[in-house]
Write an enzyme that holds these catalytic residues in place. Structure first.
Site, PDB file in Angstrom:
ATOM      1  N   ARG A  37       1.054  10.037   5.367  1.00  0.00           N
ATOM      2  CA  ARG A  37       1.402   8.635   6.167  1.00  0.00           C
ATOM      3  C   ARG A  37       2.681   7.952   5.562  1.00  0.00           C
ATOM      4  O   ARG A  37       2.542   6.664   5.468  1.00  0.00           O
ATOM      5  CB  ARG A  37      -0.023   7.847   5.933  1.00  0.00           C
ATOM      6  CG  ARG A  37      -1.288   8.411   6.404  1.00  0.00           C
ATOM      7  CD  ARG A  37      -2.349   7.570   6.211  1.00  0.00           C
ATOM      8  NE  ARG A  37      -3.720   8.008   6.791  1.00  0.00           N
ATOM      9  CZ  ARG A  37      -4.703   8.312   6.165  1.00  0.00           C
ATOM     10  NH1 ARG A  37      -4.885   7.925   5.191  1.00  0.00           N
ATOM     11  NH2 ARG A  37      -5.722   8.549   7.000  1.00  0.00           N
ATOM     12  N   GLU A  58       7.034  -6.770   1.188  1.00  0.00           N
ATOM     13  CA  GLU A  58       6.087  -6.497   2.307  1.00  0.00           C
ATOM     14  C   GLU A  58       4.974  -7.588   1.847  1.00  0.00           C
ATOM     15  O   GLU A  58       4.553  -8.212   2.880  1.00  0.00           O
ATOM     16  CB  GLU A  58       5.373  -5.219   2.039  1.00  0.00           C
ATOM     17  CG  GLU A  58       6.204  -3.929   2.416  1.00  0.00           C
ATOM     18  CD  GLU A  58       6.107  -3.796   4.113  1.00  0.00           C
ATOM     19  OE1 GLU A  58       5.446  -4.775   4.784  1.00  0.00           O
ATOM     20  OE2 GLU A  58       6.407  -2.764   4.578  1.00  0.00           O
ATOM     21  N   ARG A  99     -10.553  10.255   0.880  1.00  0.00           N
ATOM     22  CA  ARG A  99     -10.613  10.686   2.033  1.00  0.00           C
ATOM     23  C   ARG A  99     -11.771  12.014   2.311  1.00  0.00           C
ATOM     24  O   ARG A  99     -12.412  12.183   3.652  1.00  0.00           O
ATOM     25  CB  ARG A  99      -9.078  11.671   2.420  1.00  0.00           C
ATOM     26  CG  ARG A  99      -8.250  10.795   2.371  1.00  0.00           C
ATOM     27  CD  ARG A  99      -6.616  11.367   2.302  1.00  0.00           C
ATOM     28  NE  ARG A  99      -5.639  10.113   2.561  1.00  0.00           N
ATOM     29  CZ  ARG A  99      -4.549  10.325   2.576  1.00  0.00           C
ATOM     30  NH1 ARG A  99      -4.052  11.660   1.926  1.00  0.00           N
ATOM     31  NH2 ARG A  99      -3.545   9.405   2.240  1.00  0.00           N
ATOM     32  N   LYS A 126       0.776  -1.115   0.104  1.00  0.00           N
ATOM     33  CA  LYS A 126      -0.327  -0.138  -0.037  1.00  0.00           C
ATOM     34  C   LYS A 126       0.925   1.221  -0.098  1.00  0.00           C
ATOM     35  O   LYS A 126       1.676   1.400   1.063  1.00  0.00           O
ATOM     36  CB  LYS A 126      -1.021   0.002   1.123  1.00  0.00           C
ATOM     37  CG  LYS A 126      -1.780   1.162   1.226  1.00  0.00           C
ATOM     38  CD  LYS A 126      -2.797   1.019   2.573  1.00  0.00           C
ATOM     39  CE  LYS A 126      -3.984   2.246   2.694  1.00  0.00           C
ATOM     40  NZ  LYS A 126      -4.539   2.254   3.740  1.00  0.00           N
ATOM     41  N   SER A 140      -9.804   5.564  -5.379  1.00  0.00           N
ATOM     42  CA  SER A 140     -10.821   6.714  -5.574  1.00  0.00           C
ATOM     43  C   SER A 140     -10.510   7.523  -6.611  1.00  0.00           C
ATOM     44  O   SER A 140     -11.071   8.108  -7.379  1.00  0.00           O
ATOM     45  CB  SER A 140     -11.220   7.326  -4.253  1.00  0.00           C
ATOM     46  OG  SER A 140      -9.958   7.943  -3.587  1.00  0.00           O
ATOM     47  N   TYR A 187     -14.932   0.783  -7.483  1.00  0.00           N
ATOM     48  CA  TYR A 187     -16.177   1.356  -7.209  1.00  0.00           C
ATOM     49  C   TYR A 187     -17.185   1.253  -8.496  1.00  0.00           C
ATOM     50  O   TYR A 187     -18.471   1.660  -8.421  1.00  0.00           O
ATOM     51  CB  TYR A 187     -16.204   3.316  -6.975  1.00  0.00           C
ATOM     52  CG  TYR A 187     -15.200   3.181  -5.838  1.00  0.00           C
ATOM     53  CD1 TYR A 187     -15.663   2.906  -4.696  1.00  0.00           C
ATOM     54  CD2 TYR A 187     -13.851   3.258  -5.895  1.00  0.00           C
ATOM     55  CE1 TYR A 187     -14.883   3.215  -3.285  1.00  0.00           C
ATOM     56  CE2 TYR A 187     -12.960   3.390  -4.887  1.00  0.00           C
ATOM     57  CZ  TYR A 187     -13.475   3.357  -3.550  1.00  0.00           C
ATOM     58  OH  TYR A 187     -12.971   3.735  -2.411  1.00  0.00           O
ATOM     59  N   LYS A 234      -2.036  -1.801  -3.615  1.00  0.00           N
ATOM     60  CA  LYS A 234      -2.849  -0.457  -3.659  1.00  0.00           C
ATOM     61  C   LYS A 234      -2.240   0.786  -3.777  1.00  0.00           C
ATOM     62  O   LYS A 234      -1.240   0.757  -3.271  1.00  0.00           O
ATOM     63  CB  LYS A 234      -3.873  -0.570  -2.479  1.00  0.00           C
ATOM     64  CG  LYS A 234      -4.605   0.695  -2.517  1.00  0.00           C
ATOM     65  CD  LYS A 234      -5.486   0.621  -0.942  1.00  0.00           C
ATOM     66  CE  LYS A 234      -6.300   1.869  -0.912  1.00  0.00           C
ATOM     67  NZ  LYS A 234      -7.142   1.980   0.243  1.00  0.00           N
TER      68      LYS A 234
END
Length: 332
Positions: A221, A237, A210, A200, A278, A317, A252
């Site tokens: 982040r 990872e 968000r 990610k 998004s 989506y 992602k």
């Protein structure tokens, strides 16, 4: 004068007709490989449109069952639930409250789905903390990895009790898969599936999300999500999460990280998923609204590209709309 010899090898033969192209297709789309992310807003009296994500809403607990039924009716593989609480605090207390919005929504979704699709839940604190980070903060304002793991294990138990069949570990804390797996196994929830958001990235493409969860984040982040320039780290990872017991690993965003997705898919012995986030959704919708691209073709091509790169399933989506096109035979 020497004439040019006619080519003997003609790859175009397999592209001549729609029937041939369909028969020779290397990458097919199926509704069962699609997962719909859904937002549920605490205290809302009607579904609330998300301005930066045209066509996507924050559901209410009352509107959620019909949306789940619609997703199941077109054959989706699952739905991924995100809660949007009214109140937030430093520890994200609402995430572990049995009556918190995400846990209540999970019970509603499980009942509405009646086993027709997999009800999945996001396991992260960012929607529930007043500072917007994915974990609890230490005295210096940094995300405390190990203290956050304690919150994640408590969340996992509550989400499992609510009926979630698959937990999406999206916080990017070191050791989160091992900690949650141990807590679930010790708590009698051995059959709950863990899907790790392994690769990610700290991406600009999360902006509309968000808005959707009404994020309170200040800063970024980057201390726990991956550097967008790092390819090998994404694979590392994912391999660590598999070693810790992840049943599924995730890349992602999807579209800008197809190289990482292909790397993980080539190395993984567990299913590999990808999240069409998004910002990817919003860009296509915006361009289509201006008449700059063919919306339907762009949607299909974008998801097919993610599958072609190696994703076994895609969170998108457009899942319901795309599944409907597939079922009607409208995906060329």
């Amino acid at each position: 004068m020497t004439s040019t010899p006619a080519p003997r090898i003609r790859p175009r033969r397999l592209r001549e007709t729609p029937a041939l192209r369909r028969l020779a297709s290397e990458t097919r789309l199926d509704p069962a490989e699609l997962v719909l992310p859904m937002f549920v807003r605490e205290g809302a009296s009607a579904p609330l449109p998300i301005a930066s994500m045209p066509g996507v809403v924050q559901h209410t607990l009352d509107s959620l069952p019909a949306a789940i039924d619609a997703a199941a009716s077109v054959g989706l593989g699952g739905v991924m639930l995100f809660g949007v609480p009214e109140q937030r605090d430093a520890r994200g207390s609402g995430a572990t409250d049995p009556e918190g919005i995400l846990n209540v929504a999970t019970r509603v979704a499980v009942e509405a789905s009646a086993g027709r699709l997999v009800v999945q839940t996001d396991l992260c604190l960012d929607e529930f903390t007043d500072h917007g980070h994915c974990g609890v903060l230490d005295g210096r304002g940094r995300v405390d990895n190990d203290a956050t793991l304690e919150r994640y294990t408590a969340m996992a138990l509550e989400q499992s009790r609510a009926g979630s069949q698959l937990l999406g570990l999206s916080g990017m804390m070191d050791g989160q898969v091992a900690a949650v797996r141990e807590a679930l196994d010790d708590g009698g929830h051995q059959d709950v599936v863990l899907m790790a958001y392994s690769a990610k990235y700290a991406s600009a493409f999360y902006g509309p999300f968000r808005d959707a969860v009404e994020s309170t984040l200040e800063g970024d982040r980057r201390s726990y999500q991956l550097d967008p320039g790092n390819r090998r780290e994404g694979l590392r990872e994912a391999m660590l999460d598999i070693e810790e017991g992840a049943d599924i690993v995730m890349v992602k965003p999807a579209g800008s990280y197809l190289d990482v997705l292909a790397d993980v898919a080539a190395a993984s012995d567990v299913p590999v998923w990808a999240y069409q986030v998004s910002g990817e959704y919003a860009m296509i919708e915006a361009a289509a609204a201006h008449g700059w691209i063919d919306r339907k073709r762009a949607v299909i091509e974008s998801v097919r590209g993610i599958r072609r790169a190696g994703a076994d399933a895609v969170l998108t989506y457009w899942a319901v709309e795309l599944a409907d096109w597939i079922r009607k035979g409208d995906v060329a």
